[in-house]
Design an enzyme around this catalytic site. Structure first.
Site, PDB file in Angstrom:
ATOM      1  N   GLN A 122       0.842  -1.192   0.000  1.00  0.00           N
ATOM      2  CA  GLN A 122       0.000   0.000   0.000  1.00  0.00           C
ATOM      3  C   GLN A 122       0.881   1.247   0.000  1.00  0.00           C
ATOM      4  O   GLN A 122       1.717   1.429   0.877  1.00  0.00           O
ATOM      5  CB  GLN A 122      -0.888  -0.017   1.244  1.00  0.00           C
ATOM      6  CG  GLN A 122      -1.391   1.324   1.743  1.00  0.00           C
ATOM      7  CD  GLN A 122      -2.481   1.910   0.896  1.00  0.00           C
ATOM      8  OE1 GLN A 122      -2.184   2.607  -0.066  1.00  0.00           O
ATOM      9  NE2 GLN A 122      -3.717   1.626   1.228  1.00  0.00           N
ATOM     10  N   SER A 142     -19.002   7.627  11.536  1.00  0.00           N
ATOM     11  CA  SER A 142     -19.903   7.735  10.387  1.00  0.00           C
ATOM     12  C   SER A 142     -20.344   6.349   9.921  1.00  0.00           C
ATOM     13  O   SER A 142     -21.519   6.143   9.579  1.00  0.00           O
ATOM     14  CB  SER A 142     -19.202   8.476   9.244  1.00  0.00           C
ATOM     15  OG  SER A 142     -19.971   8.459   8.067  1.00  0.00           O
ATOM     16  N   GLY A 175     -23.111   3.147   7.799  1.00  0.00           N
ATOM     17  CA  GLY A 175     -22.547   2.021   7.078  1.00  0.00           C
ATOM     18  C   GLY A 175     -21.486   2.486   6.100  1.00  0.00           C
ATOM     19  O   GLY A 175     -21.168   3.674   6.003  1.00  0.00           O
ATOM     20  N   GLN A 207     -19.066   3.474   0.073  1.00  0.00           N
ATOM     21  CA  GLN A 207     -18.254   3.057  -1.070  1.00  0.00           C
ATOM     22  C   GLN A 207     -17.624   1.698  -0.774  1.00  0.00           C
ATOM     23  O   GLN A 207     -16.794   1.585   0.126  1.00  0.00           O
ATOM     24  CB  GLN A 207     -17.150   4.093  -1.341  1.00  0.00           C
ATOM     25  CG  GLN A 207     -16.175   3.713  -2.445  1.00  0.00           C
ATOM     26  CD  GLN A 207     -16.848   3.609  -3.800  1.00  0.00           C
ATOM     27  OE1 GLN A 207     -17.704   4.404  -4.130  1.00  0.00           O
ATOM     28  NE2 GLN A 207     -16.455   2.620  -4.591  1.00  0.00           N
ATOM     29  N   GLY A 249      -9.123   0.822  -0.356  1.00  0.00           N
ATOM     30  CA  GLY A 249     -10.074   0.965   0.741  1.00  0.00           C
ATOM     31  C   GLY A 249      -9.525   0.600   2.100  1.00  0.00           C
ATOM     32  O   GLY A 249     -10.293   0.288   3.016  1.00  0.00           O
ATOM     33  N   GLU A 250      -8.206   0.660   2.279  1.00  0.00           N
ATOM     34  CA  GLU A 250      -7.652   0.271   3.586  1.00  0.00           C
ATOM     35  C   GLU A 250      -8.132   1.199   4.696  1.00  0.00           C
ATOM     36  O   GLU A 250      -8.355   0.771   5.823  1.00  0.00           O
ATOM     37  CB  GLU A 250      -6.125   0.253   3.553  1.00  0.00           C
ATOM     38  CG  GLU A 250      -5.534  -0.219   4.889  1.00  0.00           C
ATOM     39  CD  GLU A 250      -4.050  -0.501   4.837  1.00  0.00           C
ATOM     40  OE1 GLU A 250      -3.441  -0.574   5.922  1.00  0.00           O
ATOM     41  OE2 GLU A 250      -3.497  -0.657   3.739  1.00  0.00           O
ATOM     42  N   ARG A 307     -11.069   2.637   4.884  1.00  0.00           N
ATOM     43  CA  ARG A 307     -12.421   2.175   5.230  1.00  0.00           C
ATOM     44  C   ARG A 307     -12.357   0.867   6.012  1.00  0.00           C
ATOM     45  O   ARG A 307     -13.146   0.643   6.938  1.00  0.00           O
ATOM     46  CB  ARG A 307     -13.245   1.993   3.954  1.00  0.00           C
ATOM     47  CG  ARG A 307     -13.833   3.274   3.378  1.00  0.00           C
ATOM     48  CD  ARG A 307     -14.255   3.118   1.935  1.00  0.00           C
ATOM     49  NE  ARG A 307     -13.130   3.241   1.024  1.00  0.00           N
ATOM     50  CZ  ARG A 307     -13.108   2.769  -0.203  1.00  0.00           C
ATOM     51  NH1 ARG A 307     -14.161   2.121  -0.684  1.00  0.00           N
ATOM     52  NH2 ARG A 307     -12.050   2.925  -0.978  1.00  0.00           N
TER      53      ARG A 307
END
Length: 301
Positions: free
Chosen positions: A45, A61, A66, A69, A86-87, A89
């Protein structure tokens, strides 16, 4: 408050670099529900810094709304997956106590995985300049690419790639300042025109101390290179006289504390200048905009 930010596509984009499993139509993919325990981060990454406060806000949030994306994952085993994009997230979902997350399952080899992670982060403006430079270097070294070949693959001009790679020649202290957005790319490019690391560090500290503009740094860098120390000393004396009262430093610390982000000043001999607020990502920009809006409303109340 949410402010739409216009972004330009980078090169061919992700769709041209990947194939997707379970694709009913070109450009679309079914969303899977994947257990967090079966997901591992991508060790390559490009993004190395994850702001804990921002992660906590995202986790809050996610608990309420939920994950909007879905993550992008690649399959590494019968029931195991690795993150393509998406790490952040993923980390926030762990903090939020989620067991499962929505995700696109895509196929990619190791080279494509690193490349996609880099492109996804650049498109989201999540990487700082040093992270981008290190990612470029990793792609070049690991996959024996020339700058020209890398340029073709990611849709960036070769000169742009070369400029980022040059940042890695700066002293470590300057690289850290660039990573933490205490200085910007314009300052860094000016510092690179100076051959001696000791002088680069000296001018870098002048930037931090006095909030010098890029144009001012460019002028001083030329003076350093010419050995025109009279001009350098005159500029330093001017800066010191301007800031001797400490008022600017006090105000800078106050604003940095109030807005929870680094603040830089630049000011010329006429008193004309600017104040610069730094932000690391879109969420932080939206936070600053909200703060400014609230201040405006309070002043007009």
């Amino acid at each position: 408050m949410s402010t739409p930010l216009k972004r330009n596509a980078l090169g061919r984009g992700l769709d041209a670099l990947i194939s997707m499993d379970d694709t009913p139509a070109r450009g679309s993919s079914a969303i899977s529900d994947v257990e967090l325990s079966r997901i591992t981060p991508n060790p390559d990454q490009p993004r190395t810094l994850f702001d804990e406060e921002s992660l906590a806000e995202l986790a809050t949030s996610i608990r309420e709304l939920g994950i909007i994306q879905p993550l992008s994952l690649r399959k590494t085993g019968p029931d195991t997956y690795q993150i393509i994009a998406g790490e952040r997230r993923y980390r926030a979902a762990l903090q939020a106590g989620l067991d499962r997350v929505p995700a696109y399952i895509r196929t990619a080899n190791d080279a494509e995985l690193t490349e996609m992670a880099l492109i996804e982060n650049i498109q989201r403006e999540d990487l700082n300049a040093i992270e981008i430079a290190l990612a470029f270097k990793k792609l070049i070294d690991q996959y024996s690419l020339t700058q020209e070949k890398l340029s073709e693959r990611i849709g960036k001009k070769r000169a742009t790639i070369a400029n980022f790679l040059r940042l890695l020649k700066l002293p470590a202290e300057v690289q850290l300042g660039l990573r933490d957005r205490r200085v910007d790319m314009g300052h860094a490019r000016a510092l690179l025109t100076i051959d001696q690391p000791a002088l680069q560090l000296k001018l870098y500290n002048e930037i931090l101390k006095h909030g010098l503009s890029v144009r001012k740094v460019e002028e001083l860098a030329k003076a350093y290179q010419r050995g025109d120390m009279e001009k350098v000393k005159a500029a330093e004396a001017q800066n010191n006289n301007r800031y001797n009262s400490g008022d600017f430093d006090i105000l800078k610390r106050h604003l940095s504390s109030t807005f929870a982000t680094p603040v830089q000043f630049s000011c010329d001999k006429t008193g004309k200048g600017k104040i610069t607020f730094s932000f690391k990502n879109e969420e932080e920009l939206e936070r600053l905009i909200t703060l400014f809006d609230n201040l405006h409303k309070n002043n007009n109340a």
